[in-house]
Design a protein around this motif. Structure first.
Motif, PDB file in Angstrom:
ATOM      1  N   ALA A 117      52.703   7.676   3.872  1.00  0.00           N
ATOM      2  CA  ALA A 117      54.082   7.700   3.374  1.00  0.00           C
ATOM      3  C   ALA A 117      54.821   8.962   3.812  1.00  0.00           C
ATOM      4  O   ALA A 117      55.970   8.898   4.276  1.00  0.00           O
ATOM      5  CB  ALA A 117      54.076   7.595   1.844  1.00  0.00           C
ATOM      6  N   SER A 118      54.170  10.115   3.696  1.00  0.00           N
ATOM      7  CA  SER A 118      54.859  11.368   4.032  1.00  0.00           C
ATOM      8  C   SER A 118      55.106  11.486   5.529  1.00  0.00           C
ATOM      9  O   SER A 118      56.129  12.044   5.953  1.00  0.00           O
ATOM     10  CB  SER A 118      54.066  12.567   3.520  1.00  0.00           C
ATOM     11  OG  SER A 118      52.797  12.638   4.132  1.00  0.00           O
ATOM     12  N   ALA A 149      50.799   8.202  10.662  1.00  0.00           N
ATOM     13  CA  ALA A 149      50.957   7.150   9.647  1.00  0.00           C
ATOM     14  C   ALA A 149      50.180   5.900  10.053  1.00  0.00           C
ATOM     15  O   ALA A 149      49.502   5.270   9.225  1.00  0.00           O
ATOM     16  CB  ALA A 149      52.435   6.821   9.450  1.00  0.00           C
ATOM     17  N   ALA A 168      47.068   7.186   1.629  1.00  0.00           N
ATOM     18  CA  ALA A 168      48.373   6.591   1.345  1.00  0.00           C
ATOM     19  C   ALA A 168      49.462   7.663   1.337  1.00  0.00           C
ATOM     20  O   ALA A 168      50.577   7.450   1.839  1.00  0.00           O
ATOM     21  CB  ALA A 168      48.334   5.863   0.004  1.00  0.00           C
TER      22      ALA A 168
END
Length: 375
Positions: free
Chosen positions: A72-73, A156, A68
């Motif tokens: 997100a990053s 991602a 996760a």
């Protein structure tokens, strides 16, 4: 396995996108290089503390949390409009990767019989090596056609697929109760030997590898186009070496580690001694590449057996030490350049790798592992 590919691709993507990012964000190319250096330093510093803090959390929850963070990053990084935002956005991915290799190894091998752990570790390493052979070149190609944010966002999507797969399929269990939570032949002395040899080997490898482009251009005289092709050959050799070593680890674990380190030493010293000849340079370059992946793989496999306590803590120490060796090697090579030139950096790297061989040969031979099926 796909998660290992995704993390390694995210880590190394800026290498292929250096100029695109620099032009887009109006910063010097060396500043973009810090996106990789800072990432490695973060992994080196955070691996062991994070493994200790999260040692009691079920691995299923840890892995989904790490993925996760990657998702997100990566999305924030792809949307970054400034260099500093991009640098900060990559930190959560670096922190996640700092723990990933410590957790993924025991989880993966714990799903299979002890007698085939080498092949499982090999598969993980091959997946990681594919990032350099396929992930980074594909990301570079995509970035040149659609801009750097697109390939930066791709991890991602890959990470989300891995997250859902792990969340659905991986059982929840207490870390202490997992099949590979502890070493099969605990040996603190052997653990120290493997850790020291792996760190020395990484320092030696990156004392030279960091400046490989300069070496191939200035010493051997290859054109920029040929250097790019040779980097691809280096990556293919790394993948081939990891595949072969993974198949041998279960039967010849101790010999495979020594052979990988010795091959690296021969490759680097050969480049120093005969790197002015194009044919010899290619031969020794391939040898060095064929050893780079197997060294880390073989140390991971050894630590799964000889860890004196929890394997995740021991693997975190190994990952941190290896990344510290990478940073130290790049720094030492940079110090040698003005004194002895780029050939001197490869000489230093080769001698450090010979030191790693000496550490392994001087250490006590590990207790032979006997698979359960043979008992």
């Amino acid at each position: 396995m796909p998660a290992a590919f995704t993390f390694n691709t995210a880590e190394n993507l800026p290498i292929g996108l250096l100029e695109l990012i620099a032009d887009s964000l109006h910063v010097p190319v060396p500043s973009v290089g810090l996106l990789v250096t800072g990432y490695g330093v973060t992994v080196a510093l955070a691996s062991l503390p994070l493994a200790h803090v999260l040692r009691a959390v079920p691995r299923r929850h840890v892995l989904t949390g790490l993925l996760a963070a990657l998702v997100a990053s990566s999305l924030v990084a792809a949307l970054a409009t400034s260099y500093w935002l991009l640098l900060v956005a990559r930190l959560p991915t670096a922190l996640a990767q700092a723990l990933f290799w410590a957790v993924a190894g025991p989880v993966a091998v714990g799903l299979f019989a002890p007698g085939i752990r080498g092949r499982v570790v090999g598969a993980l390493s091959v997946a990681g090596s594919l990032a350099l052979v396929a992930g980074v070149p594909a990301g570079t190609w995509l970035g040149r056609r659609s801009g750097w944010p697109v390939p930066v966002a791709v991890p991602a999507a890959l990470g989300l697929v891995c997250l859902v797969t792990i969340a659905v399929l991986l059982p929840t269990s207490r870390p202490r109760e997992e099949a590979a939570a502890y070493g099969t032949a605990p040996d603190a002395r052997r653990f120290g030997t493997v850790l020291a040899a792996g760190t020395l080997s990484a320092t030696g490898a990156f004392a030279g590898y960091t400046y490989l482009v300069k070496f191939l251009g200035e010493v051997t005289g290859f054109s920029p186009g040929a250097v790019s092709a040779l980097f691809m050959a280096f990556g293919v050799a790394c993948l081939a070496g990891a595949s072969v070593t993974g198949a041998l680890l279960d039967r010849f674990a101790h010999s495979a580690l020594i052979a990988a380190v010795a091959t690296q030493a021969v490759g680097m010293l050969g480049l120093y001694a005969a790197g002015t000849d194009p044919v010899a340079a290619v031969m020794f370059l391939v040898l060095t590449g064929a050893a780079l992946g197997p060294v880390f793989m073989a140390t991971q496999h050894a630590i799964l057996h000889c860890a004196p306590g929890r394997t995740d803590i021991a693997l975190a120490a190994n990952s941190g030490a290896y990344n510290a060796g990478i940073a130290a090697g790049a720094a030492f090579g940079g110090l040698v350049l003005p004194l002895a030139g780029v050939r001197g950096a490869f000489l230093l790297g080769g001698l450090l790798t010979v030191g790693a061989c000496a550490v392994l040969l001087g250490g006590r031979h590990p207790t032979r592992y006997v698979p359960e099926s043979a008992e």
